[in-house]
Design an enzyme around this catalytic site. Sequence first.
Site, PDB file in Angstrom:
ATOM      1  N   LYS A   1       0.847  -1.202   0.000  1.00 36.89           N
ATOM      2  CA  LYS A   1       0.000   0.000   0.000  1.00 36.89           C
ATOM      3  C   LYS A   1       0.885   1.256   0.000  1.00 36.89           C
ATOM      4  CE  LYS A   1      -4.655  -1.063   0.741  1.00 36.89           C
ATOM      5  NZ  LYS A   1      -5.113  -2.399   0.938  1.00 36.89           N
TER       6      LYS A   1
ATOM      7  N   LYS B   1      -3.397  -7.953  -7.461  1.00 36.43           N
ATOM      8  CA  LYS B   1      -4.732  -8.429  -7.111  1.00 36.43           C
ATOM      9  C   LYS B   1      -5.778  -7.343  -7.374  1.00 36.43           C
ATOM     10  CE  LYS B   1      -5.865  -7.251  -2.385  1.00 36.43           C
ATOM     11  NZ  LYS B   1      -7.294  -6.970  -2.555  1.00 36.43           N
TER      12      LYS B   1
ATOM     13  N   LYS C   1     -10.248  -2.805  -4.157  1.00 35.88           N
ATOM     14  CA  LYS C   1     -11.178  -1.673  -4.159  1.00 35.88           C
ATOM     15  C   LYS C   1     -10.414  -0.369  -4.361  1.00 35.88           C
ATOM     16  CE  LYS C   1     -13.878  -3.406  -0.446  1.00 35.88           C
ATOM     17  NZ  LYS C   1     -12.931  -3.284   0.675  1.00 35.88           N
TER      18      LYS C   1
HETATM   19  P1  ATP Z   1      -8.592  -2.519  -0.201  1.00 36.57           P
HETATM   20  O1  ATP Z   1      -7.979  -2.225  -1.534  1.00 36.57           O
HETATM   21  O2  ATP Z   1      -9.237  -1.327   0.439  1.00 36.57           O
HETATM   22  O3  ATP Z   1      -7.687  -3.283   0.730  1.00 36.57           O
HETATM   23  P2  ATP Z   1      -9.861  -4.974  -0.935  1.00 36.57           P
HETATM   24  O4  ATP Z   1     -10.446  -5.028  -2.298  1.00 36.57           O
HETATM   25  O5  ATP Z   1      -8.569  -5.641  -0.705  1.00 36.57           O
HETATM   26  O6  ATP Z   1      -9.842  -3.449  -0.513  1.00 36.57           O
HETATM   27  P3  ATP Z   1     -10.835  -5.788   1.666  1.00 36.57           P
HETATM   28  O7  ATP Z   1     -12.009  -5.113   2.299  1.00 36.57           O
HETATM   29  O8  ATP Z   1      -9.456  -5.446   2.108  1.00 36.57           O
HETATM   30  O9  ATP Z   1     -10.948  -5.556   0.074  1.00 36.57           O
HETATM   31  O10 ATP Z   1     -10.993  -7.361   1.786  1.00 36.57           O
HETATM   32  C1  ATP Z   1     -12.248  -7.990   2.055  1.00 36.57           C
HETATM   33  C2  ATP Z   1     -12.131  -9.476   1.803  1.00 36.57           C
HETATM   34  O11 ATP Z   1     -11.999  -9.714   0.404  1.00 36.57           O
HETATM   35  C3  ATP Z   1     -10.908 -10.123   2.470  1.00 36.57           C
HETATM   36  O12 ATP Z   1     -11.298 -11.382   2.959  1.00 36.57           O
HETATM   37  C4  ATP Z   1      -9.924 -10.276   1.339  1.00 36.57           C
HETATM   38  O13 ATP Z   1      -9.068 -11.380   1.545  1.00 36.57           O
HETATM   39  C5  ATP Z   1     -10.858 -10.531   0.158  1.00 36.57           C
HETATM   40  N1  ATP Z   1     -10.243 -10.074  -1.090  1.00 36.57           N
HETATM   41  C6  ATP Z   1      -9.910  -8.801  -1.396  1.00 36.57           C
HETATM   42  N2  ATP Z   1      -9.408  -8.729  -2.636  1.00 36.57           N
HETATM   43  C7  ATP Z   1      -9.404 -10.004  -3.128  1.00 36.57           C
HETATM   44  C8  ATP Z   1      -9.002 -10.598  -4.361  1.00 36.57           C
HETATM   45  N3  ATP Z   1      -8.519  -9.847  -5.352  1.00 36.57           N
HETATM   46  N4  ATP Z   1      -9.162 -11.938  -4.521  1.00 36.57           N
HETATM   47  C9  ATP Z   1      -9.681 -12.702  -3.529  1.00 36.57           C
HETATM   48  N5  ATP Z   1     -10.073 -12.214  -2.334  1.00 36.57           N
HETATM   49  C10 ATP Z   1      -9.948 -10.877  -2.126  1.00 36.57           C
HETATM   50 MG    MG Z   2      -7.568  -5.418   1.178  1.00 32.82          MG
END
Ligand code: ATP
Ligand code: MG
Length: 326
Positions: A114, A194, A197
Amino acid sequence: MKPLIVSGIKPSGILHIGNYLGMIKQAVDLQNSDKYSYFYFIADLHSLTTKYDPKEKSKEVMEAAIDLLSAGIDPKKSALFVQSHILEHANLAWIFNTITSMGQLERMVEYKEKVADGQTPNAGLFDYPVLMAADILIYKAQKVPVGEDQRQHLELARDIARSFNKRFGKTFPEPAGVYTKALRVMSLSDPKKKMSKTAPAGCLYLSDSPKKIKEKINTAVTDSHKEVGYDPENRPGISNLINIYAEFSGTSPEAAVKQFKGASYKEFKAAVGELVALKLQDTQERKANLEKDKKEVLRILENGAETARPIAKKTLEEVKSRVGLI
Ligand code: ATP
Ligand code: MG
């Protein structure tokens, strides 16, 4: 009480299919077996660690709740609540801070990623995994469905449980991760990263229209091979689409490759787009209905907090007494 499963999701943007396949889908499947109790929370305190607009935050919290409910979290079976409504999470995190070393946190890959992506590294972002450990351990959860990206944080939660037990007496179980085969869903625009969001360009959102879904999959970055093939290391883009197809259709990547033998990328992408649009249809209909009934959503969140709070309070009391606070 039955053994508990805990999962959280940050209201830091619109939910994408990575969140769905990595966490929500397995959480929904687990909820529908009768062996466990389920707690799902909106990690609003975590979401304050990255850039946000205070005017948008409450909308994002509501949207995350609506997304979870429309994706199948059932408030009759599970408690759905907002992290900041249970003050004990942050309180326990403070105590955990005092038994966690700087070195343990400095090793966390998500923090480094990050920061490398240009996020301002505030102390909260650095300390995030300790709050996550508190989120899980405050309920003495035994299972935690997460995406592969959270494996290291979950390991830390296990380490913290172990060090606490060792120093103050057996208090916490060591929570086990529950991972899907989908591993991590990769970004559509940059398949070496990956889907996140916080990087909207590569996201396929649960709320995207069927047209948008097909468009995004059609233009997803792949490679210059002629045939569909599965090789996540060297052909991450096409392999990601195969994973997505396999997860949504309930088959394996190998079976999906067989099914599309001889098909062009264009044909395969069209099939993936069709499938994803179809599979998200019910979720999208439920979402449209819930959006008209925000009062009901707030009521569900309040009920959820009432279920979770007594357990959190009890654990914190136990912890305070163990560490010698009066
Ligand atoms: P941010 O970018 O704000 O970290 P994020 O997309 O990673 O957002 P989170 O809220 O951090 O989302 O994660 C919520 C859940 O979704 C967690 O269990 C995380 O492991 C899962 N997750 C997030 N991104 C992925 C991905 N690309 N593939 C599979 N699982 C994911
Ligand atoms: Mg995340």
